[in-house]
Design a protein around this motif. Sequence first.
Motif, PDB file in Angstrom:
ATOM      1  N   LYS A  82       0.853  -1.197   0.000  1.00  0.00           N
ATOM      2  CA  LYS A  82       0.000   0.000   0.000  1.00  0.00           C
ATOM      3  C   LYS A  82       0.881   1.236   0.000  1.00  0.00           C
ATOM      4  O   LYS A  82       1.962   1.241   0.581  1.00  0.00           O
ATOM      5  CB  LYS A  82      -0.905   0.012   1.227  1.00  0.00           C
ATOM      6  CG  LYS A  82      -1.912  -1.127   1.233  1.00  0.00           C
ATOM      7  CD  LYS A  82      -2.823  -1.044   2.421  1.00  0.00           C
ATOM      8  CE  LYS A  82      -3.800  -2.200   2.399  1.00  0.00           C
ATOM      9  NZ  LYS A  82      -4.649  -2.204   3.584  1.00  0.00           N
TER      10      LYS A  82
ATOM     11  N   GLN B  22       0.568   6.748   3.659  1.00  0.00           N
ATOM     12  CA  GLN B  22      -0.614   7.533   4.006  1.00  0.00           C
ATOM     13  C   GLN B  22      -0.410   8.987   3.601  1.00  0.00           C
ATOM     14  O   GLN B  22       0.631   9.570   3.860  1.00  0.00           O
ATOM     15  CB  GLN B  22      -0.863   7.468   5.526  1.00  0.00           C
ATOM     16  CG  GLN B  22      -1.281   6.123   6.021  1.00  0.00           C
ATOM     17  CD  GLN B  22      -2.747   5.830   5.734  1.00  0.00           C
ATOM     18  OE1 GLN B  22      -3.473   6.668   5.218  1.00  0.00           O
ATOM     19  NE2 GLN B  22      -3.171   4.629   6.048  1.00  0.00           N
TER      20      GLN B  22
ATOM     21  N   GLU C  16      -1.468   7.409  -3.030  1.00  0.00           N
ATOM     22  CA  GLU C  16      -2.677   6.978  -2.332  1.00  0.00           C
ATOM     23  C   GLU C  16      -3.901   7.721  -2.883  1.00  0.00           C
ATOM     24  O   GLU C  16      -4.948   7.116  -3.128  1.00  0.00           O
ATOM     25  CB  GLU C  16      -2.546   7.225  -0.832  1.00  0.00           C
ATOM     26  CG  GLU C  16      -3.780   6.787  -0.066  1.00  0.00           C
ATOM     27  CD  GLU C  16      -3.755   7.194   1.386  1.00  0.00           C
ATOM     28  OE1 GLU C  16      -4.244   6.409   2.214  1.00  0.00           O
ATOM     29  OE2 GLU C  16      -3.270   8.302   1.695  1.00  0.00           O
ATOM     30  N   GLN C  17      -3.765   9.017  -3.100  1.00  0.00           N
ATOM     31  CA  GLN C  17      -4.879   9.811  -3.619  1.00  0.00           C
ATOM     32  C   GLN C  17      -5.272   9.364  -5.018  1.00  0.00           C
ATOM     33  O   GLN C  17      -6.448   9.244  -5.339  1.00  0.00           O
ATOM     34  CB  GLN C  17      -4.522  11.303  -3.615  1.00  0.00           C
ATOM     35  CG  GLN C  17      -5.664  12.194  -4.023  1.00  0.00           C
ATOM     36  CD  GLN C  17      -6.862  12.057  -3.097  1.00  0.00           C
ATOM     37  OE1 GLN C  17      -6.720  12.017  -1.886  1.00  0.00           O
ATOM     38  NE2 GLN C  17      -8.045  11.954  -3.671  1.00  0.00           N
ATOM     39  N   ARG C  18      -4.281   9.100  -5.886  1.00  0.00           N
ATOM     40  CA  ARG C  18      -4.588   8.620  -7.244  1.00  0.00           C
ATOM     41  C   ARG C  18      -5.301   7.278  -7.201  1.00  0.00           C
ATOM     42  O   ARG C  18      -6.226   7.029  -7.976  1.00  0.00           O
ATOM     43  CB  ARG C  18      -3.302   8.517  -8.068  1.00  0.00           C
ATOM     44  CG  ARG C  18      -2.773   9.862  -8.516  1.00  0.00           C
ATOM     45  CD  ARG C  18      -1.640   9.707  -9.510  1.00  0.00           C
ATOM     46  NE  ARG C  18      -0.442   9.140  -8.913  1.00  0.00           N
ATOM     47  CZ  ARG C  18       0.557   9.838  -8.398  1.00  0.00           C
ATOM     48  NH1 ARG C  18       0.509  11.140  -8.413  1.00  0.00           N
ATOM     49  NH2 ARG C  18       1.610   9.231  -7.889  1.00  0.00           N
ATOM     50  N   GLY C  19      -4.900   6.403  -6.290  1.00  0.00           N
ATOM     51  CA  GLY C  19      -5.563   5.106  -6.147  1.00  0.00           C
ATOM     52  C   GLY C  19      -7.011   5.263  -5.712  1.00  0.00           C
ATOM     53  O   GLY C  19      -7.904   4.574  -6.229  1.00  0.00           O
ATOM     54  N   LYS C  20      -7.255   6.163  -4.774  1.00  0.00           N
ATOM     55  CA  LYS C  20      -8.633   6.404  -4.318  1.00  0.00           C
ATOM     56  C   LYS C  20      -9.480   6.983  -5.449  1.00  0.00           C
ATOM     57  O   LYS C  20     -10.643   6.596  -5.622  1.00  0.00           O
ATOM     58  CB  LYS C  20      -8.635   7.353  -3.118  1.00  0.00           C
ATOM     59  CG  LYS C  20      -8.146   6.710  -1.849  1.00  0.00           C
ATOM     60  CD  LYS C  20      -8.144   7.709  -0.704  1.00  0.00           C
ATOM     61  CE  LYS C  20      -7.648   7.070   0.578  1.00  0.00           C
ATOM     62  NZ  LYS C  20      -7.616   8.039   1.681  1.00  0.00           N
ATOM     63  N   ASP C  21      -8.898   7.910  -6.205  1.00  0.00           N
ATOM     64  CA  ASP C  21      -9.627   8.504  -7.331  1.00  0.00           C
ATOM     65  C   ASP C  21      -9.961   7.451  -8.388  1.00  0.00           C
ATOM     66  O   ASP C  21     -11.062   7.431  -8.932  1.00  0.00           O
ATOM     67  CB  ASP C  21      -8.822   9.638  -7.962  1.00  0.00           C
ATOM     68  CG  ASP C  21      -8.663  10.839  -7.039  1.00  0.00           C
ATOM     69  OD1 ASP C  21      -9.397  10.919  -6.035  1.00  0.00           O
ATOM     70  OD2 ASP C  21      -7.791  11.684  -7.333  1.00  0.00           O
TER      71      ASP C  21
ATOM     72  N   HIS D 136     -10.293   4.205  -7.908  1.00  0.00           N
ATOM     73  CA  HIS D 136     -11.306   3.309  -7.349  1.00  0.00           C
ATOM     74  C   HIS D 136     -12.704   3.930  -7.450  1.00  0.00           C
ATOM     75  O   HIS D 136     -13.662   3.263  -7.837  1.00  0.00           O
ATOM     76  CB  HIS D 136     -10.973   2.994  -5.885  1.00  0.00           C
ATOM     77  CG  HIS D 136     -11.963   2.117  -5.224  1.00  0.00           C
ATOM     78  ND1 HIS D 136     -12.069   0.771  -5.492  1.00  0.00           N
ATOM     79  CD2 HIS D 136     -12.924   2.387  -4.313  1.00  0.00           C
ATOM     80  CE1 HIS D 136     -13.035   0.252  -4.765  1.00  0.00           C
ATOM     81  NE2 HIS D 136     -13.573   1.213  -4.040  1.00  0.00           N
ATOM     82  N   THR D 137     -12.809   5.205  -7.143  1.00  0.00           N
ATOM     83  CA  THR D 137     -14.088   5.910  -7.242  1.00  0.00           C
ATOM     84  C   THR D 137     -14.592   5.922  -8.685  1.00  0.00           C
ATOM     85  O   THR D 137     -15.771   5.675  -8.941  1.00  0.00           O
ATOM     86  CB  THR D 137     -13.938   7.355  -6.723  1.00  0.00           C
ATOM     87  OG1 THR D 137     -13.463   7.312  -5.388  1.00  0.00           O
ATOM     88  CG2 THR D 137     -15.249   8.096  -6.776  1.00  0.00           C
TER      89      THR D 137
ATOM     90  N   CYS E 171     -15.802   2.400  -9.692  1.00  0.00           N
ATOM     91  CA  CYS E 171     -17.091   2.097  -9.045  1.00  0.00           C
ATOM     92  C   CYS E 171     -18.237   2.809  -9.764  1.00  0.00           C
ATOM     93  O   CYS E 171     -19.311   2.231  -9.941  1.00  0.00           O
ATOM     94  CB  CYS E 171     -17.054   2.503  -7.569  1.00  0.00           C
ATOM     95  SG  CYS E 171     -16.075   1.397  -6.556  1.00  0.00           S
TER      96      CYS E 171
END
Length: 176
Positions: free
Chosen positions: A79, A82, A87-92, A94-95, A98
């Motif tokens: 991972k 933090q 991390e931010q690119r991964g969250k974006d 994933h969103t 989805c």
Amino acid sequence: METNSQSSDVLETDDDDGVPAPAQVRDDTAASIVSVKGLKENWQKWSHEHQEYQKHNPFSNNSKPSVVVPQRGQDDYGKPLQGSMTEQRGKDAHTHICREVQELCEVIRNIGEPRGRDLDGKVIAVEFGKLFEHYVTISNKLVGVLLRARKQGLVDFEGEMLWQGKDDHTVITLLQ
């Protein structure tokens, strides 16, 4: 060789004993010495900061990294750090994926046909060829989004992969 009267940077005078006096420096030469000193200090500062940064870089040749690298089986393994941009690119991402999966399910609801009954009620299904023809105007990643939706338990279909033409009559069932 220049004489004292021709030199523009250094003025030399003789004392009474015949010993030359130390050279006196004019202001413009002093400014260049100060700026060279400043350049040296800036370079050393940058060098020190870079060395500190490299201590935390897992890809540097530093044989003794000062950071603790997560080992396989730990929660942080695989991972990003933090708060990092990774991390931010991964969250974006994933969103975004989805959202695409939800949009695909909505398209199946709209163009699909009720087939049979499930424990909860009717089951909506569509053939891959029909879905492909309709969805191609929305996205060119239909098969990837279908695989992701199946992994999440939202749709089901036969086989591991769907191919245009070959699998046009494969039924895709919306589970939720």
